[in-house]
Design an enzyme around this catalytic site. Structure first.
Site, PDB file in Angstrom:
ATOM      1  N   CYS A 130       0.819  -1.221   0.000  1.00  0.00           N
ATOM      2  CA  CYS A 130       0.000   0.000   0.000  1.00  0.00           C
ATOM      3  C   CYS A 130       0.852   1.269   0.000  1.00  0.00           C
ATOM      4  O   CYS A 130       0.321   2.371  -0.174  1.00  0.00           O
ATOM      5  CB  CYS A 130      -0.939   0.000   1.192  1.00  0.00           C
ATOM      6  SG  CYS A 130      -1.886  -1.516   1.333  1.00  0.00           S
TER       7      CYS A 130
ATOM      8  N   HIS B 241      -3.275   6.937   2.308  1.00  0.00           N
ATOM      9  CA  HIS B 241      -3.681   5.630   1.796  1.00  0.00           C
ATOM     10  C   HIS B 241      -5.089   5.317   2.290  1.00  0.00           C
ATOM     11  O   HIS B 241      -5.411   5.540   3.459  1.00  0.00           O
ATOM     12  CB  HIS B 241      -2.686   4.571   2.282  1.00  0.00           C
ATOM     13  CG  HIS B 241      -3.159   3.174   2.056  1.00  0.00           C
ATOM     14  ND1 HIS B 241      -3.696   2.766   0.854  1.00  0.00           N
ATOM     15  CD2 HIS B 241      -3.206   2.091   2.877  1.00  0.00           C
ATOM     16  CE1 HIS B 241      -4.042   1.495   0.958  1.00  0.00           C
ATOM     17  NE2 HIS B 241      -3.762   1.069   2.160  1.00  0.00           N
TER      18      HIS B 241
ATOM     19  N   ASN C 169     -10.108  -0.489  -0.301  1.00  0.00           N
ATOM     20  CA  ASN C 169      -8.647  -0.385  -0.195  1.00  0.00           C
ATOM     21  C   ASN C 169      -8.025  -1.055  -1.423  1.00  0.00           C
ATOM     22  O   ASN C 169      -8.089  -2.273  -1.563  1.00  0.00           O
ATOM     23  CB  ASN C 169      -8.226  -1.083   1.104  1.00  0.00           C
ATOM     24  CG  ASN C 169      -6.719  -1.083   1.308  1.00  0.00           C
ATOM     25  OD1 ASN C 169      -5.943  -0.901   0.378  1.00  0.00           O
ATOM     26  ND2 ASN C 169      -6.303  -1.311   2.547  1.00  0.00           N
TER      27      ASN C 169
END
Ligand code: COA
Length: 339
Positions: free
Chosen positions: A129, A264, A295
């Site tokens: 990520c 993020h 996500n």
């Protein structure tokens, strides 16, 4: 005995880089299929309310079965090139951040580059990520170091291929998508110093469940990505706000001078906790793309950026703080001027 005469001057011609680098254009690709929470909950004995309350996620996109990370990257790249006003022939390096390209080798980047006839450097990086912020840092250094003039950076994931739909702890979190940025030379500083690091002692907190060799030698099934949600949550909430603050300090920018905060898109509660800890003024726009995109790991920051610019939530030229964090555990943050 006489010493041999030197062969030449012995000096190396230095690479000729730009003084500064900037993000010249961004692009995003969201797969067509919208997957609502209602489609996920049965297999994990959950509810739409629980998922929204604990993560802020309402829906996500899943790529088609035959749609690859390279396919998604191609769409996002076309948009980023158009936004930057460049042709593919202007790009001389391609960096793809991904953990879901399903080939151990070769990397996705050379295949993506080939779709555009690019024959420059092309390689993938694995920083989960935090991959996009790592790649922006590398691209900036490449442009300034003289090893490339225009770098295509892509963050892309097809997490639906690596998620166990029956795992309560992760099935609702992940989505698919691609975001791209072109990094090139600049007359003024537009990508701040990167603050980055790692804590490999916590590698098991987000990880492919079994290695490929364990899968080969055992009766283990598909090695989906597993997550110790609470440990990740604590690390992100307590560990990442100080990193974001360091990135602000390194850039000499105060929180109140920011036009956007683009963390993020891990979990809406993590985003809210970071805003509090950073004492961000209430009127600074914050990326909340997670609600509809979930996500998407390496793709989350460029996708959120693309949305904020496209929807006019922030102006072109906005000063943004971006921070990525995830499996490794690894993180990277920097202040950037958006195109
Ligand atoms: N649906 C419904 N209930 C669930 C559930 C699900 N999918 N998963 C767990 N629960 C239940 C548990 O059984 C537990 O019930 P109990 O209180 O009766 O024992 C309760 O919900 C709380 O479980 P817990 O695991 O403590 O949930 P949480 O509040 O930590 O939330 C996450 C889970 C995954 C949303 C949260 O830990 C998280 O977001 N972590 C970070 C994940 C992340 O950001 N990952 C990406 C980083 S890059």
């Amino acid at each position: 005995m006489s010493t041999p005469a030197p062969k030449g001057t012995g000096s190396i011609t230095p690479a000729d880089g730009a003084t500064y680098a900037r993000i010249m254009g961004v692009g995003g690709y969201r797969p067509e299929r919208v997957v609502m929470n209602s489609e996920i909950i049965e297999a994990i004995d959950s509810s739409d309310e629980w998922i929204q309350e604990r993560s802020g996620i309402k829906s996500r996109r899943f790529a088609a079965k035959d749609e690859s990370v390279v396919d998604m990257s191609e769409h996002a790249t076309r948009e980023a090139l158009t936004a930057a006003g460049l042709e593919a022939s202007d790009v001389d390096a391609v960096v793809v951040a991904t953990v879901t390209h399903p080939y151990q080798t070769p990397a996705a980047a050379p295949i993506l580059a080939d779709r555009f006839g690019i024959r420059g450097a092309a390689f993938d990086i694995s920083a989960a990520c935090a991959g996009y912020c790592h790649a922006i840092s590398l691209a900036s250094d490449m442009v300034r170091g003289g090893s490339a003039r225009h770098v295509l950076v892509v963050g892309v994931e097809k997490l639906s291929d690596f998620t166990d739909p029956t795992d309560r702890g992760s099935a609702f979190i992940f989505g698919d998508g691609a975001g791209a940025a072109i990094v090139g030379p600049s007359d003024t500083p537009a990508i701040g110093p990167t603050v980055w690091g790692s804590d490999g002692s916590q590698w098991k907190t987000i990880s492919q469940r079994d290695s490929w060799t364990e899968v080969r030698d055992g009766d283990l099934g598909w090695p989906a990505i597993g997550m110790a949600g609470q440990s990740v949550f604590r690390w992100a909430v307590w560990g990442m706000a100080p990193v974001a603050q360091k990135a602000l300090d390194a850039a000499g920018v105060r929180a109140e001078d920011l036009d956007a905060f683009i963390p993020h898109q891990a979990n809406m509660r993590i985003i809210d906790a970071m805003i509090k800890q950073l004492k961000l003024p209430a009127d600074i726009p914050v990326a909340r793309d997670i609600a509809e995109t979930a996500n998407t790991s390496a793709a989350s920051i460029p996708l959120a950026t693309e949305r904020m610019l496209r929807e006019g939530e922030i102006p072109h030229g906005a000063l943004a703080l971006q921070i990525g964090f995830g499996a490794g555990l690894v993180y990277a943050a920097q202040v950037v001027v958006l195109p």
